[in-house]
Design a protein around this motif. Structure first.
Motif, mmCIF file in Angstrom:
data_model
loop_
_atom_site.group_PDB
_atom_site.id
_atom_site.type_symbol
_atom_site.label_atom_id
_atom_site.label_comp_id
_atom_site.label_asym_id
_atom_site.label_seq_id
_atom_site.Cartn_x
_atom_site.Cartn_y
_atom_site.Cartn_z
ATOM 1 N N UNK A 213 -108.860 -0.995 40.174
ATOM 2 C CA UNK A 213 -108.086 0.172 40.573
ATOM 3 C C UNK A 213 -106.698 0.176 39.935
ATOM 4 N N UNK A 214 -106.099 -1.009 39.843
ATOM 5 C CA UNK A 214 -104.794 -1.121 39.179
ATOM 6 C C UNK A 214 -104.920 -0.723 37.708
ATOM 7 N N UNK A 215 -105.989 -1.188 37.061
ATOM 8 C CA UNK A 215 -106.227 -0.850 35.652
ATOM 9 C C UNK A 215 -106.383 0.663 35.479
ATOM 10 N N UNK A 216 -107.160 1.287 36.353
ATOM 11 C CA UNK A 216 -107.381 2.722 36.252
ATOM 12 C C UNK A 216 -106.085 3.497 36.453
ATOM 13 N N UNK A 217 -105.299 3.067 37.421
ATOM 14 C CA UNK A 217 -104.026 3.737 37.707
ATOM 15 C C UNK A 217 -103.065 3.627 36.526
ATOM 16 N N UNK A 218 -102.844 2.397 36.049
ATOM 17 C CA UNK A 218 -101.913 2.205 34.944
ATOM 18 C C UNK A 218 -102.448 2.816 33.657
ATOM 19 N N UNK A 219 -103.790 2.813 33.493
ATOM 20 C CA UNK A 219 -104.388 3.419 32.311
ATOM 21 C C UNK A 219 -104.105 4.909 32.213
ATOM 22 N N UNK A 220 -104.063 5.578 33.352
ATOM 23 C CA UNK A 220 -103.794 7.023 33.354
ATOM 24 C C UNK A 220 -102.361 7.335 32.957
ATOM 25 N N UNK A 221 -101.477 6.355 33.028
ATOM 26 C CA UNK A 221 -100.071 6.583 32.691
ATOM 27 C C UNK A 221 -99.819 6.615 31.191
ATOM 28 N N UNK A 222 -100.795 6.175 30.388
ATOM 29 C CA UNK A 222 -100.657 6.174 28.924
ATOM 30 C C UNK A 222 -99.377 5.445 28.509
ATOM 31 N N UNK A 223 -99.270 4.208 28.916
ATOM 32 C CA UNK A 223 -98.069 3.419 28.660
ATOM 33 C C UNK A 223 -97.862 3.170 27.177
ATOM 34 N N UNK A 224 -96.626 3.251 26.744
ATOM 35 C CA UNK A 224 -96.279 2.864 25.379
ATOM 36 C C UNK A 224 -96.111 1.340 25.331
ATOM 37 N N UNK A 225 -95.976 0.812 24.126
ATOM 38 C CA UNK A 225 -95.751 -0.628 23.973
ATOM 39 C C UNK A 225 -94.494 -1.064 24.723
ATOM 40 N N UNK A 226 -93.436 -0.264 24.602
ATOM 41 C CA UNK A 226 -92.172 -0.599 25.272
ATOM 42 C C UNK A 226 -92.341 -0.621 26.783
ATOM 43 N N UNK A 227 -93.062 0.349 27.320
ATOM 44 C CA UNK A 227 -93.253 0.431 28.764
ATOM 45 C C UNK A 227 -94.107 -0.727 29.281
ATOM 46 N N UNK A 228 -95.130 -1.116 28.513
ATOM 47 C CA UNK A 228 -95.957 -2.259 28.908
ATOM 48 C C UNK A 228 -95.110 -3.538 28.928
ATOM 49 N N UNK A 229 -94.198 -3.668 27.968
ATOM 50 C CA UNK A 229 -93.315 -4.839 27.923
ATOM 51 C C UNK A 229 -92.353 -4.848 29.112
ATOM 52 N N UNK A 230 -91.884 -3.667 29.521
ATOM 53 C CA UNK A 230 -90.984 -3.585 30.680
ATOM 54 C C UNK A 230 -91.697 -4.081 31.938
ATOM 55 N N UNK A 231 -92.948 -3.629 32.128
ATOM 56 C CA UNK A 231 -93.710 -4.065 33.301
ATOM 57 C C UNK A 231 -93.945 -5.566 33.254
ATOM 58 N N UNK A 232 -94.273 -6.092 32.073
ATOM 59 C CA UNK A 232 -94.450 -7.546 31.940
ATOM 60 C C UNK A 232 -93.151 -8.271 32.273
ATOM 61 N N UNK A 233 -92.035 -7.722 31.802
ATOM 62 C CA UNK A 233 -90.741 -8.356 32.057
ATOM 63 C C UNK A 233 -90.406 -8.392 33.540
ATOM 64 N N UNK A 234 -90.705 -7.311 34.242
ATOM 65 C CA UNK A 234 -90.462 -7.273 35.686
ATOM 66 C C UNK A 234 -91.297 -8.334 36.388
ATOM 67 N N UNK A 235 -92.580 -8.424 35.995
ATOM 68 C CA UNK A 235 -93.469 -9.425 36.613
ATOM 69 C C UNK A 235 -92.994 -10.842 36.317
#
Length: 248
Positions: A213-235
Protein backbone atom coordinates in the motif's frame (compact mmCIF):
# COMPACT_ATOMS: atom_id res chain seq x y z
CA UNK A 1 1.69 16.89 -32.18
CA UNK A 2 4.14 14.01 -31.98
CA UNK A 3 5.21 11.75 -34.83
CA UNK A 4 8.57 10.99 -33.25
CA UNK A 5 9.36 7.31 -33.74
CA UNK A 6 12.54 7.83 -31.73
CA UNK A 7 10.34 7.61 -28.63
CA UNK A 8 10.29 3.86 -29.23
CA UNK A 9 14.00 3.79 -28.34
CA UNK A 10 12.93 4.57 -24.77
CA UNK A 11 11.10 1.24 -24.58
CA UNK A 12 12.38 -2.20 -23.59
CA UNK A 13 10.62 -5.56 -23.46
CA UNK A 14 11.68 -7.60 -20.42
CA UNK A 15 11.08 -11.35 -20.47
CA UNK A 16 11.12 -12.82 -16.97
CA UNK A 17 12.22 -16.48 -16.91
CA UNK A 18 10.69 -17.60 -20.23
CA UNK A 19 10.77 -21.38 -20.56
CA UNK A 20 11.24 -21.82 -24.30
CA UNK A 21 13.96 -20.24 -26.46
CA UNK A 22 11.58 -20.20 -29.42
CA UNK A 23 9.33 -17.79 -27.53
CA UNK A 24 12.26 -15.45 -26.98
CA UNK A 25 12.86 -15.44 -30.75
CA UNK A 26 9.18 -14.79 -31.45
CA UNK A 27 9.23 -11.95 -28.93
CA UNK A 28 12.20 -10.38 -30.74
CA UNK A 29 10.41 -10.67 -34.07
CA UNK A 30 7.14 -9.02 -33.02
CA UNK A 31 8.90 -6.30 -31.01
CA UNK A 32 11.13 -5.40 -33.95
CA UNK A 33 8.11 -5.32 -36.28
CA UNK A 34 6.64 -2.60 -34.05
CA UNK A 35 9.83 -0.58 -33.76
CA UNK A 36 10.93 -1.77 -30.31
CA UNK A 37 14.58 -2.75 -30.51
CA UNK A 38 15.60 -3.48 -26.93
CA UNK A 39 15.05 -6.93 -25.45
CA UNK A 40 16.06 -7.89 -21.91
CA UNK A 41 16.08 -11.42 -20.51
CA UNK A 42 15.85 -12.46 -16.86
CA UNK A 43 17.31 -15.95 -16.69
CA UNK A 44 20.12 -17.81 -15.01
CA UNK A 45 21.71 -18.59 -18.36
CA UNK A 46 21.29 -17.67 -22.01
CA UNK A 47 19.43 -20.33 -24.03
CA UNK A 48 20.86 -21.83 -27.20
CA UNK A 49 20.97 -19.20 -29.93
CA UNK A 50 19.79 -21.26 -32.91
CA UNK A 51 16.14 -21.84 -31.88
CA UNK A 52 15.86 -18.20 -30.78
CA UNK A 53 17.34 -16.84 -34.00
CA UNK A 54 15.21 -19.15 -36.16
CA UNK A 55 11.98 -17.72 -34.73
CA UNK A 56 13.33 -14.18 -34.77
CA UNK A 57 14.18 -14.52 -38.50
CA UNK A 58 17.23 -12.83 -39.98
CA UNK A 59 15.62 -9.38 -39.71
CA UNK A 60 15.33 -9.47 -35.91
CA UNK A 61 18.21 -11.84 -35.10
CA UNK A 62 20.34 -8.86 -34.07
CA UNK A 63 17.97 -8.27 -31.14
CA UNK A 64 18.89 -11.76 -29.92
CA UNK A 65 22.59 -11.07 -30.34
CA UNK A 66 22.34 -7.73 -28.49
CA UNK A 67 19.94 -8.96 -25.82
CA UNK A 68 20.79 -7.99 -22.25
CA UNK A 69 20.72 -10.87 -19.76
CA UNK A 70 20.33 -10.45 -15.99
CA UNK A 71 19.85 -12.93 -13.19
CA UNK A 72 17.55 -10.69 -11.16
CA UNK A 73 14.65 -8.47 -12.15
CA UNK A 74 15.64 -5.75 -9.71
CA UNK A 75 19.00 -5.35 -11.47
CA UNK A 76 17.41 -5.25 -14.93
CA UNK A 77 14.82 -2.58 -14.15
CA UNK A 78 17.18 -0.30 -12.21
CA UNK A 79 17.44 2.44 -14.91
CA UNK A 80 13.73 2.47 -15.79
CA UNK A 81 11.37 5.10 -14.41
CA UNK A 82 8.13 3.68 -15.87
CA UNK A 83 7.42 -0.04 -15.49
CA UNK A 84 4.36 -1.85 -16.82
CA UNK A 85 3.62 -5.35 -15.58
CA UNK A 86 1.41 -7.62 -17.66
CA UNK A 87 -0.93 -10.20 -16.19
CA UNK A 88 -3.91 -12.37 -17.08
CA UNK A 89 -4.83 -12.73 -13.42
CA UNK A 90 -8.00 -11.41 -11.89
CA UNK A 91 -8.81 -11.07 -8.21
CA UNK A 92 -7.71 -8.36 -5.77
CA UNK A 93 -5.70 -6.52 -8.41
CA UNK A 94 -8.68 -6.33 -10.80
CA UNK A 95 -9.41 -2.67 -10.01
CA UNK A 96 -5.78 -1.72 -10.67
CA UNK A 97 -5.58 -3.41 -14.07
CA UNK A 98 -5.95 -1.41 -17.26
CA UNK A 99 -6.08 -2.47 -20.88
CA UNK A 100 -2.87 -2.08 -22.93
CA UNK A 101 -4.44 0.90 -24.72
CA UNK A 102 -5.34 2.65 -21.47
CA UNK A 103 -1.88 2.09 -20.02
CA UNK A 104 -0.09 3.23 -23.17
CA UNK A 105 -2.13 6.44 -23.31
CA UNK A 106 -1.00 7.20 -19.75
CA UNK A 107 2.71 6.64 -20.38
CA UNK A 108 3.13 8.36 -23.76
CA UNK A 109 3.82 11.80 -22.18
CA UNK A 110 6.55 10.19 -20.06
CA UNK A 111 8.57 8.78 -22.95
CA UNK A 112 10.56 11.87 -23.99
CA UNK A 113 12.27 12.01 -20.58
CA UNK A 114 11.87 8.53 -19.09
CA UNK A 115 12.68 4.95 -19.99
CA UNK A 116 9.82 2.46 -20.13
CA UNK A 117 10.00 -1.29 -19.43
CA UNK A 118 7.17 -3.72 -20.14
CA UNK A 119 7.45 -6.96 -18.16
CA UNK A 120 6.20 -10.36 -19.30
CA UNK A 121 6.33 -13.38 -17.00
CA UNK A 122 6.82 -17.11 -17.65
CA UNK A 123 4.45 -18.69 -20.15
CA UNK A 124 2.71 -20.93 -17.63
CA UNK A 125 2.45 -18.75 -14.54
CA UNK A 126 3.03 -15.09 -15.41
CA UNK A 127 4.56 -12.51 -13.11
CA UNK A 128 4.47 -13.12 -9.37
CA UNK A 129 3.03 -10.62 -6.89
CA UNK A 130 6.58 -9.93 -5.72
CA UNK A 131 7.54 -8.97 -9.30
CA UNK A 132 4.39 -6.93 -9.88
CA UNK A 133 5.23 -4.76 -6.86
CA UNK A 134 7.86 -2.99 -8.98
CA UNK A 135 5.28 -1.95 -11.57
CA UNK A 136 3.69 1.48 -11.75
CA UNK A 137 0.96 0.11 -14.03
CA UNK A 138 -0.65 -3.32 -14.44
CA UNK A 139 -1.86 -4.21 -17.93
CA UNK A 140 -4.30 -7.01 -18.73
CA UNK A 141 -5.54 -7.88 -22.22
CA UNK A 142 -9.33 -8.30 -22.32
CA UNK A 143 -10.47 -11.62 -23.78
CA UNK A 144 -13.84 -13.29 -24.27
CA UNK A 145 -14.35 -16.28 -21.97
CA UNK A 146 -10.79 -17.19 -21.02
CA UNK A 147 -7.28 -16.02 -21.67
CA UNK A 148 -5.35 -18.16 -24.12
CA UNK A 149 -2.92 -15.67 -25.64
CA UNK A 150 0.65 -16.84 -25.96
CA UNK A 151 3.68 -14.76 -25.02
CA UNK A 152 4.40 -13.42 -28.51
CA UNK A 153 0.77 -12.41 -29.01
CA UNK A 154 0.71 -10.51 -25.72
CA UNK A 155 3.92 -8.70 -26.65
CA UNK A 156 2.57 -7.88 -30.11
CA UNK A 157 -0.57 -6.29 -28.68
CA UNK A 158 1.36 -4.06 -26.26
CA UNK A 159 3.95 -3.06 -28.86
CA UNK A 160 1.24 -2.32 -31.42
CA UNK A 161 -0.55 0.00 -29.00
CA UNK A 162 2.71 1.87 -28.40
CA UNK A 163 3.52 2.09 -32.10
CA UNK A 164 0.03 3.24 -33.03
CA UNK A 165 -0.16 5.92 -30.33
CA UNK A 166 3.27 7.29 -31.24
CA UNK A 167 3.10 7.12 -35.04
CA UNK A 168 -0.55 7.23 -36.06
CA UNK A 169 -2.42 8.85 -33.19
CA UNK A 170 -0.08 11.55 -31.92
CA UNK A 171 -1.37 13.76 -29.15
CA UNK A 172 -0.61 17.33 -28.23
CA UNK A 173 0.82 17.12 -24.73
CA UNK A 174 3.38 18.64 -22.44
CA UNK A 175 6.20 16.12 -21.89
CA UNK A 176 6.51 15.14 -18.26
CA UNK A 177 9.77 15.61 -16.32
CA UNK A 178 12.21 12.86 -15.51
CA UNK A 179 10.99 10.87 -12.54
CA UNK A 180 12.87 8.62 -10.12
CA UNK A 181 14.22 5.37 -11.51
CA UNK A 182 13.41 1.97 -10.07
CA UNK A 183 16.87 1.87 -8.45
CA UNK A 184 16.23 5.19 -6.71
CA UNK A 185 12.75 4.19 -5.61
CA UNK A 186 13.85 0.82 -4.25
CA UNK A 187 16.50 2.52 -2.13
CA UNK A 188 13.84 4.89 -0.84
CA UNK A 189 11.39 2.04 -0.10
CA UNK A 190 14.08 0.22 1.89
CA UNK A 191 14.55 3.25 4.12
CA UNK A 192 10.79 3.78 4.45
CA UNK A 193 10.34 0.12 5.40
CA UNK A 194 13.15 0.27 7.96
CA UNK A 195 11.60 3.39 9.47
CA UNK A 196 8.12 1.86 9.69
CA UNK A 197 9.59 -1.25 11.30
CA UNK A 198 11.39 0.88 13.86
CA UNK A 199 8.10 2.47 15.00
CA UNK A 200 6.28 -0.90 14.94
CA UNK A 201 3.91 0.22 12.19
CA UNK A 202 4.49 -2.95 10.17
CA UNK A 203 3.08 -5.91 12.04
CA UNK A 204 4.48 -9.32 11.11
CA UNK A 205 1.21 -10.62 9.59
CA UNK A 206 0.42 -7.48 7.61
CA UNK A 207 3.97 -6.44 6.70
CA UNK A 208 3.70 -7.16 2.98
CA UNK A 209 0.17 -5.77 2.76
CA UNK A 210 1.11 -2.41 4.24
CA UNK A 211 4.33 -2.07 2.26
CA UNK A 212 2.43 -2.75 -0.96
CA UNK A 213 0.00 0.00 0.00
CA UNK A 214 2.89 2.36 0.75
CA UNK A 215 4.39 1.55 -2.66
CA UNK A 216 1.09 2.23 -4.42
CA UNK A 217 0.59 5.51 -2.59
CA UNK A 218 4.10 6.85 -3.21
CA UNK A 219 4.02 5.51 -6.78
CA UNK A 220 1.01 7.68 -7.58
CA UNK A 221 2.99 10.77 -6.53
CA UNK A 222 5.40 10.39 -9.48
CA UNK A 223 8.40 11.32 -7.35
CA UNK A 224 11.42 12.89 -8.99
CA UNK A 225 14.95 11.78 -8.13
CA UNK A 226 15.33 14.80 -5.84
CA UNK A 227 12.08 14.05 -4.02
CA UNK A 228 13.00 10.38 -3.52
CA UNK A 229 16.33 11.51 -2.03
CA UNK A 230 14.52 13.91 0.34
CA UNK A 231 12.33 11.08 1.65
CA UNK A 232 15.40 8.86 2.08
CA UNK A 233 17.15 11.69 3.92
CA UNK A 234 14.24 12.14 6.31
CA UNK A 235 14.19 8.40 7.05
CA UNK A 236 17.96 8.30 7.57
CA UNK A 237 17.81 11.21 9.98
CA UNK A 238 14.93 9.62 11.90
CA UNK A 239 16.77 6.29 12.16
CA UNK A 240 19.94 8.06 13.28
CA UNK A 241 18.07 9.93 16.03
CA UNK A 242 16.34 6.73 17.11
CA UNK A 243 19.68 4.94 17.38
CA UNK A 244 21.24 7.85 19.28
CA UNK A 245 18.33 8.03 21.74
CA UNK A 246 18.52 4.30 22.43
CA UNK A 247 22.24 4.46 23.10
CA UNK A 248 21.90 7.26 25.70
Amino acid sequence: MHHDRSLLSQVAIILVRPKFPENIGSAARVAFNMGVKRLILIRDELPEREPMAKMATHKAAHLIDNMEVYKTLEEAIAPFSIIIGTTARLGKRRAMEKTPREVVEKVIPDLPNNQLAILFGPEDSGLTNDELKYCRYISSIPTADFSSLNLAQAIAIHCYELYYQIVYAPHAYEPRPHIATSHELEGMYQHVEETLLRIDFLEEKSHTYWMNNVRQFLGRLRLTSKEAKIIRGICRQFLWHQGRDQSE
